[in-house]
Design a protein around this motif. Sequence first.
Motif, short mmCIF file in Angstrom:
data_model
loop_
_atom_site.label_atom_id
_atom_site.label_comp_id
_atom_site.label_asym_id
_atom_site.label_seq_id
_atom_site.Cartn_x
_atom_site.Cartn_y
_atom_site.Cartn_z
N UNK A 328 -10.80 -12.10 4.78
CA UNK A 328 -10.71 -11.49 3.46
C UNK A 328 -9.50 -10.55 3.41
N UNK A 329 -8.75 -10.63 2.32
CA UNK A 329 -7.63 -9.71 2.11
C UNK A 329 -8.16 -8.49 1.37
N UNK A 330 -8.16 -7.32 2.00
CA UNK A 330 -8.72 -6.12 1.35
C UNK A 330 -7.95 -5.75 0.09
N UNK A 331 -8.68 -5.30 -0.91
CA UNK A 331 -8.04 -4.84 -2.13
C UNK A 331 -7.52 -3.41 -1.93
N UNK A 332 -6.58 -3.03 -2.77
CA UNK A 332 -6.05 -1.68 -2.68
C UNK A 332 -4.83 -1.52 -3.56
N UNK A 333 -4.66 -0.34 -4.13
CA UNK A 333 -3.51 -0.07 -4.98
C UNK A 333 -2.24 0.06 -4.12
N UNK A 334 -1.08 -0.26 -4.72
CA UNK A 334 0.16 -0.10 -3.99
C UNK A 334 0.51 1.37 -3.85
N UNK A 335 1.36 1.68 -2.85
CA UNK A 335 1.75 3.06 -2.58
C UNK A 335 2.87 3.46 -3.54
N UNK A 336 2.50 3.87 -4.74
CA UNK A 336 3.49 4.21 -5.76
C UNK A 336 4.38 5.35 -5.29
N UNK A 337 5.67 5.24 -5.59
CA UNK A 337 6.62 6.27 -5.23
C UNK A 337 7.24 6.10 -3.86
N UNK A 338 6.76 5.11 -3.10
CA UNK A 338 7.32 4.89 -1.77
C UNK A 338 8.74 4.34 -1.89
N UNK A 339 9.59 4.69 -0.93
CA UNK A 339 11.00 4.30 -0.97
C UNK A 339 11.34 3.43 0.24
N UNK A 340 12.31 2.52 0.03
CA UNK A 340 12.78 1.64 1.10
C UNK A 340 14.30 1.78 1.19
N UNK A 341 14.81 1.97 2.40
CA UNK A 341 16.24 2.16 2.60
C UNK A 341 16.72 1.24 3.73
N UNK A 342 17.77 0.48 3.45
CA UNK A 342 18.41 -0.36 4.47
C UNK A 342 19.63 0.41 4.98
#
Length: 412
Positions: A328-342
């Motif tokens: 089962x894939x657990x439900x859950x809200x996304x981590x709003x405001x998270x940033x990704x940097x390359x």
Amino acid sequence: MPFGADQEVPALIVKFGDYPLHHGGVGAIRSLGRLGVPMYAITEDRCTPAAASRYLTRAFVWPTTGTEDPGRLVEGLIRIGRRIGRPAVLVPTDEEAAVLIAEHQNDLLGRFLFPRVEPGLPRRLASKQGLHELCVEHGIASPEAAFPQSYDDIAAFAEKARFPVVAKNREAFVRRRHPAVNGTTRIATREGLLALARDWGERPGVILQEYLPREEAEDWIVHAYFDQDSTPLAMFTGVKVRSWPPHAGMTANAYVVDNPELADLAARFIKQIGYTGIIDLDLRFDRRDGQYKLLDFNPRMGAQFRLFESESGVDVVRAMHLDLTGRTVPEGEQRAGHRYVVENIDLPALLAYRRSGYTTPHAPKRPSGTELAWFAGDDPLPFLTMLGRFVRPGAKHLYQLWRANRRGSATH
């Protein structure tokens, strides 16, 4: 983390072509490896960042160009499967791999685990023309586009087109064999278009597309995983702040931003076309008419997929592994405001964006957290390997891309 992956089922990162500095593959190795999943990867050599990860069980050195005969590539995959010794979940990192897996499902069944999708659909989605036709068919907004079959068609288009326009390679595979342009190219004038077109041959493999002004637009991304019923088991939305090459290339800096309207649009489109698996969508919000216009559909994980993780610890690669192993894939809200940097491309992108006129009003002023593409405290060697390979050839490559972008903006 409230769930456990099946540690008896390994995963294989599948890539075709020569692009050793691929942070998406490293991200997938870490994502599943941290759950105890045995990780394998196809690499160009033994000194790539992916091969250096502590979470990689084994690297299979297999230099490819992406233009090989499909039969040879399938045979190579099957040989690797035998060496792994048990069915592994396939994680493609490029269109060539995603299309090959879809079109040769019968050869790979039993040896590997992967989402079952209509065999011709990934190729159609990866094609700029195929995607445009699907958008028209299903009422999804996309930029106006033309698909010239000859130089005469281009000349006729140039007479009535509103400039600037955008030129892209029409098919995913063309970019490796006979690329007409080195990526998304903005062309400012009729004369510039005709000058470029003289080098495109008798059958130009390009799409000429309406230009959406960056001053009036905001770039959004959607990553998701859909099960066999085309139901989203993981769905994420975010804003692209910077990319490299500027405004047209790989995500360099992005934020997670909740956008229910965009999530609904993506889910509806996927349901209509009956797609199964991971998606990476690029859309541009056009402030002039208030529409999200679909630019690209990648039928695979995106390089920046680790931007997105739910509060229950699920990203799209973990969702796929859980689903394909019957968990089962657990439900859950996304981590709003998270940033990704390359790290290696965000600095030049920052410099290029300074006076571009592009703004992202939906991006938060401060991140709730930051995910780096390369550096990880528990797995530092990929970052160090990237630096070692990037400093000279990478700097030269970035300089060439910068020059090409400047030349394209100034003279075309």
